[in-house]
Scaffold this active site. Structure first.
Site, PDB file in Angstrom:
ATOM      1  N   LYS A   1       4.083  -8.124  10.262  1.00 54.94           N
ATOM      2  CA  LYS A   1       5.702  -8.282  10.452  1.00 54.94           C
ATOM      3  C   LYS A   1       6.054  -9.835  10.339  1.00 54.94           C
ATOM      4  CE  LYS A   1       6.323  -4.309  13.735  1.00 54.94           C
ATOM      5  NZ  LYS A   1       7.126  -4.136  14.799  1.00 54.94           N
TER       6      LYS A   1
ATOM      7  N   TYR B   1      12.370   2.993  10.245  1.00 55.50           N
ATOM      8  CA  TYR B   1      12.542   3.024  11.507  1.00 55.50           C
ATOM      9  C   TYR B   1      13.615   4.043  11.831  1.00 55.50           C
ATOM     10  CZ  TYR B   1       9.725  -1.200  12.473  1.00 55.50           C
ATOM     11  OH  TYR B   1       8.574  -1.849  12.825  1.00 55.50           O
TER      12      TYR B   1
ATOM     13  N   ASN C   1       6.067  -8.197  17.751  1.00 56.53           N
ATOM     14  CA  ASN C   1       4.733  -7.614  18.147  1.00 56.53           C
ATOM     15  C   ASN C   1       3.925  -7.605  16.951  1.00 56.53           C
ATOM     16  OD1 ASN C   1       5.888  -5.439  16.975  1.00 56.53           O
ATOM     17  ND2 ASN C   1       5.663  -4.025  18.776  1.00 56.53           N
TER      18      ASN C   1
ATOM     19  N   HIS D   1       2.873  -3.536  12.362  1.00 58.66           N
ATOM     20  CA  HIS D   1       3.271  -2.162  12.480  1.00 58.66           C
ATOM     21  C   HIS D   1       2.011  -1.328  11.986  1.00 58.66           C
ATOM     22  CE1 HIS D   1       5.113   1.735  11.526  1.00 58.66           C
ATOM     23  NE2 HIS D   1       4.443   1.692  10.564  1.00 58.66           N
TER      24      HIS D   1
ATOM     25  N   GLU E   1       4.503   6.981   5.063  1.00 56.36           N
ATOM     26  CA  GLU E   1       4.773   5.280   5.062  1.00 56.36           C
ATOM     27  C   GLU E   1       3.898   4.590   3.741  1.00 56.36           C
ATOM     28  OE1 GLU E   1       3.418   4.126   8.754  1.00 56.36           O
ATOM     29  OE2 GLU E   1       5.321   4.885   9.787  1.00 56.36           O
TER      30      GLU E   1
END
Ligand code: UDP
Ligand code: MG
Length: 154
Positions: A9, A49, A112, A115, A126
């Site tokens: 990310k 998402y 965070n 992913h 994905e």
């Protein structure tokens, strides 16, 4: 052998953590089946998402995920989805256990670091979302016999 999808990310990109995290996955014996750098847009993030679009934090998450390019990676290994989730740790970096990626590098519920796919259905969708078929490589390092026993590779 199983494949899973990881995204470095913007929090990993901005904080120059890509190398350290990639090293962890390689140390574990996971195989890089695909890797590339892309800029996420709203369309793909709303898909990725979809389970969160109604949450109050979604606009902030959307914005954060588009602040820099990201690196998407397909990792392969025995039980790779579960192994990578265990290495990733809990969503909230403040609750993630030390030793996990989020536990060691994150202090946020949003920022965070990576992913990681959470189940086989998500992993399949994905990988298709972020990679064309020709971008996923079916290859095995020659030292794989020292990562798994023959029984585990069957
Ligand atoms: N997220 C957030 N606030 C929350 C929950 C999630 O900003 O209260 C963000 C966070 O970046 C998380 C992502 O939304 O990684 C996807 O949420 P999910 O519940 O799928 O967590 P994950 O599978 O990433 O652990
Ligand atoms: Mg998730």
């Amino acid at each position: 052998m199983e494949k899973t999808l990881v995204i470095f990310k913007p929090s990993a990109m901005e904080r120059s953590l890509v190398g350290q995290i990639l090293t962890r996955f390689q140390q574990k014996g996971l195989i890089i089946a695909g890797i590339k750098m892309i800029q996420l847009d709203e369309k793909i993030l709303r898909e990725h998402y979809a389970h969160l679009v109604d949450k109050s934090f979604f606009p902030l998450l959307l914005k954060s995920m588009m602040t820099s390019p990201v690196i998407v990676m397909c990792l392969e290994g025995k039980d790779a989805i579960n192994v990578v989730r265990l290495m990733t740790g809990a969503t909230n970096g403040r609750e993630a256990l030390p030793g996990t990626i989020r536990g060691d590098f994150a202090s946020s519920n949003q920022e965070n670091i990576i992913h990681a796919s959470s189940c086989p259905e998500d992993a399949e969708a994905e990988i298709k979302r972020f990679f064309a078929p020709g971008e996923i490589f079916e290859w095995k390092p020659v030292n794989l016999n020292f990562v798994y026993s023959p029984l585990e590779m069957a």
